[in-house]
Design an enzyme around this catalytic site. Structure first.
Site, PDB file in Angstrom:
ATOM      1  N   LYS A 123      46.022  58.533  41.242  1.00 34.54           N
ATOM      2  CA  LYS A 123      46.673  58.498  39.822  1.00 34.54           C
ATOM      3  C   LYS A 123      47.112  56.960  39.607  1.00 34.54           C
ATOM      4  CE  LYS A 123      47.670  62.974  40.451  1.00 34.54           C
ATOM      5  NZ  LYS A 123      48.553  63.681  41.195  1.00 34.54           N
ATOM      6  N   TRP A 163      55.142  70.287  41.701  1.00 33.60           N
ATOM      7  CA  TRP A 163      54.791  69.731  42.964  1.00 33.60           C
ATOM      8  C   TRP A 163      55.829  69.995  43.821  1.00 33.60           C
ATOM      9  CZ3 TRP A 163      49.994  69.585  43.649  1.00 33.60           C
ATOM     10  CH2 TRP A 163      49.078  69.178  42.661  1.00 33.60           C
ATOM     11  N   ASP A 202      57.480  62.142  47.582  1.00 40.63           N
ATOM     12  CA  ASP A 202      56.134  62.157  47.148  1.00 40.63           C
ATOM     13  C   ASP A 202      55.921  61.333  45.947  1.00 40.63           C
ATOM     14  OD1 ASP A 202      53.697  62.916  45.818  1.00 40.63           O
ATOM     15  OD2 ASP A 202      54.275  64.997  45.765  1.00 40.63           O
TER      16      ASP A 202
HETATM   17  C1  LIG Z   1      48.585  64.813  42.149  1.00 38.03           C
HETATM   18  C2  LIG Z   1      49.680  65.098  42.856  1.00 38.03           C
HETATM   19  C3  LIG Z   1      49.850  65.901  44.118  1.00 38.03           C
HETATM   20  C4  LIG Z   1      48.358  66.373  44.635  1.00 38.03           C
HETATM   21  O1  LIG Z   1      47.669  65.345  45.111  1.00 38.03           O
HETATM   22  P1  LIG Z   1      46.245  65.751  45.699  1.00 38.03           P
HETATM   23  O2  LIG Z   1      45.862  64.322  46.267  1.00 38.03           O
HETATM   24  O3  LIG Z   1      45.337  66.484  44.979  1.00 38.03           O
HETATM   25  O4  LIG Z   1      46.741  66.594  46.890  1.00 38.03           O
HETATM   26  C5  LIG Z   1      51.115  66.116  44.764  1.00 38.03           C
HETATM   27  N1  LIG Z   1      52.246  65.378  44.401  1.00 38.03           N
HETATM   28  C6  LIG Z   1      52.159  64.913  43.230  1.00 38.03           C
HETATM   29  C7  LIG Z   1      53.571  64.285  42.632  1.00 38.03           C
HETATM   30  C8  LIG Z   1      51.084  64.428  42.362  1.00 38.03           C
HETATM   31  O5  LIG Z   1      51.130  64.150  41.003  1.00 38.03           O
END
Ligand SMILES: *Cc1c(COP(=O)(O)O)cnc(C)c1O
Length: 360
Positions: A196, A102, A172
């Site tokens: 998540k 990511w 993030d």
């Molecule tokens: C799932 C995830 C993403 C992507 O998320 P989207 O909502 O599908 O754009 C980005 N960063 C991390 C750490 C993730 O777990």
């Protein structure tokens, strides 16, 4: 009906009490005669839902007053672009930590807007650990430092928050926000896709220090401008109302549970049980350095990968779903977010022991 334990990395399980409450309120929210999905986002009913959700989130994370909370769409992936578009503020570069799949995506997107400097990378170690503070090559000229506190795919989590001095820290937190208490004041900006650990897909949370917004790159579309969303209370356009409502139910579930201290205690126990089972066995292995092991995403391999499909089929039959590892890493991955009950970990550990005994 018995619900299975779903170990998906996202969209992931939601707390059962939240789903029950949503079911009970589905046709008639609080005598309004409407489903929340049918309400005007500017009507008094939805405004009260939106305000309560923000108040509960602020309470859970003790978010200081000078931070704005935005309820947006576009997923964490949109934030990969919105962060540089809004936070460069005249600077040419930003620092990034390269710690997994990511963060790589965030870096690739930042290249459209600036020169990301890699302040640390663990790629040479196959992303099996978080870098330590003394490894970070920080630039005083950086507009911000971006990192991924929990790498969802590799199962690597930072045990500490990096210290960046006066350079704003951007995180993030898609797969770790609300898993434990957090000192929000250490950050310039935190973002997370909801699917998540927060609620359903379609909602993206942004928590941003007020002084960092309002100076986007020239040409930034309105929908990508934090300042415009902040000024309009996340209602510049139609927000993801139902997802906002469900996230609010998750926040109130967390408060009833005793808040993030209580949640952290449960999560600590869940992760410890699963890693202990992996470490106690010569058949299962987790590649991550112990200090960097994620509480939320636990990848593991079987000694014989030829048994992977049999493992997955047996797990499914036992009500343990979506344990297949990410296609880029292989093996297995158990995502054990807040909504995964401790009984789900016990069931998984029992299944793993039995599989090893009979097939290992
Ligand atoms: C799932 C995830 C993403 C992507 O998320 P989207 O909502 O599908 O754009 C980005 N960063 C991390 C750490 C993730 O777990």
């Amino acid at each position: 009906m018995t619900r299975p334990y779903n170990f998906s990395a996202g969209p992931a399980m939601l707390p059962e009490p939240v789903l029950r409450r949503a079911r009970d309120e589905m046709l008639d929210w609080h005598d309004s005669g409407m489903c929340v999905a049918e309400m005007s986002h500017r009507g008094k009913e939805f405004m009260s839902i939106a305000e309560q959700a923000e108040a509960d989130l602020r309470d859970l994370l003790a978010i200081p007053e000078q931070y704005r909370v935005l309820f947006l769409q576009g997923g964490a992936s949109s934030q990969f672009a919105m962060v540089p578009m809004n936070l460069l503020r005249g600077r040419a570069s930003a620092d990034y930590l390269n710690t997994g799949s990511w963060s790589k995506k965030a870096i690739a997107e930042a290249k459209r807007f600036c020169t990301p400097a890699i302040a640390a990378s663990t790629e040479a170690d196959k992303f099996s650990r978080a870098p330590e503070q003394n490894e970070l090559k920080l630039s005083a000229e950086a507009a911000y430092l971006h990192y991924t506190p929990n790498e969802t795919i590799e199962g690597v989590e930072f045990p500490e928050i990096p210290d960046t001095g006066d350079v704003p820290l951007v995180a993030d937190m898609s797969s770790t926000l609300l898993s434990r208490p957090l000192d929000v004041s250490r950050f310039g900006l935190i973002y997370a896709g909801a699917q998540k650990n927060i609620g359903p897909a379609g909602l993206t949370l942004v928590i941003v220090r007020e002084d960092l917004i309002g100076e986007p790159l020239t040409g930034t579309p309105a929908m990508f401008d934090y300042g415009i969303h902040a000024k309009n209370g996340s209602m510049y356009n139609t927000p993801p109302t139902y997802a906002w409502y469900l996230a609010g139910l998750v926040f109130s579930w967390l408060k009833e549970l005793g808040g993030l201290e209580a949640m952290a205690e449960i999560n600590r126990r869940k992760a410890a049980k699963l890693y202990a089972a992996i470490d106690a066995s010569a058949f299962y292995a987790n590649p991550v350095e112990p200090r960097s092991r994620s509480w939320m995403n636990v990848p593991f391999t079987l000694a014989d990968p030829n048994l992977d499909s049999e493992f997955l089929a047996g797990a499914k039959a036992a009500g343990l779903l979506t344990l297949k590892g990410h296609r880029s890493v292989g093996g297995m991955r158990a995502s054990i977010y807040n909504a995964m009950p401790e009984a789900g970990i016990d069931a998984l550990v029992n299944f793993m022991r039995e599989f090893e005994r009979t097939r290992g």
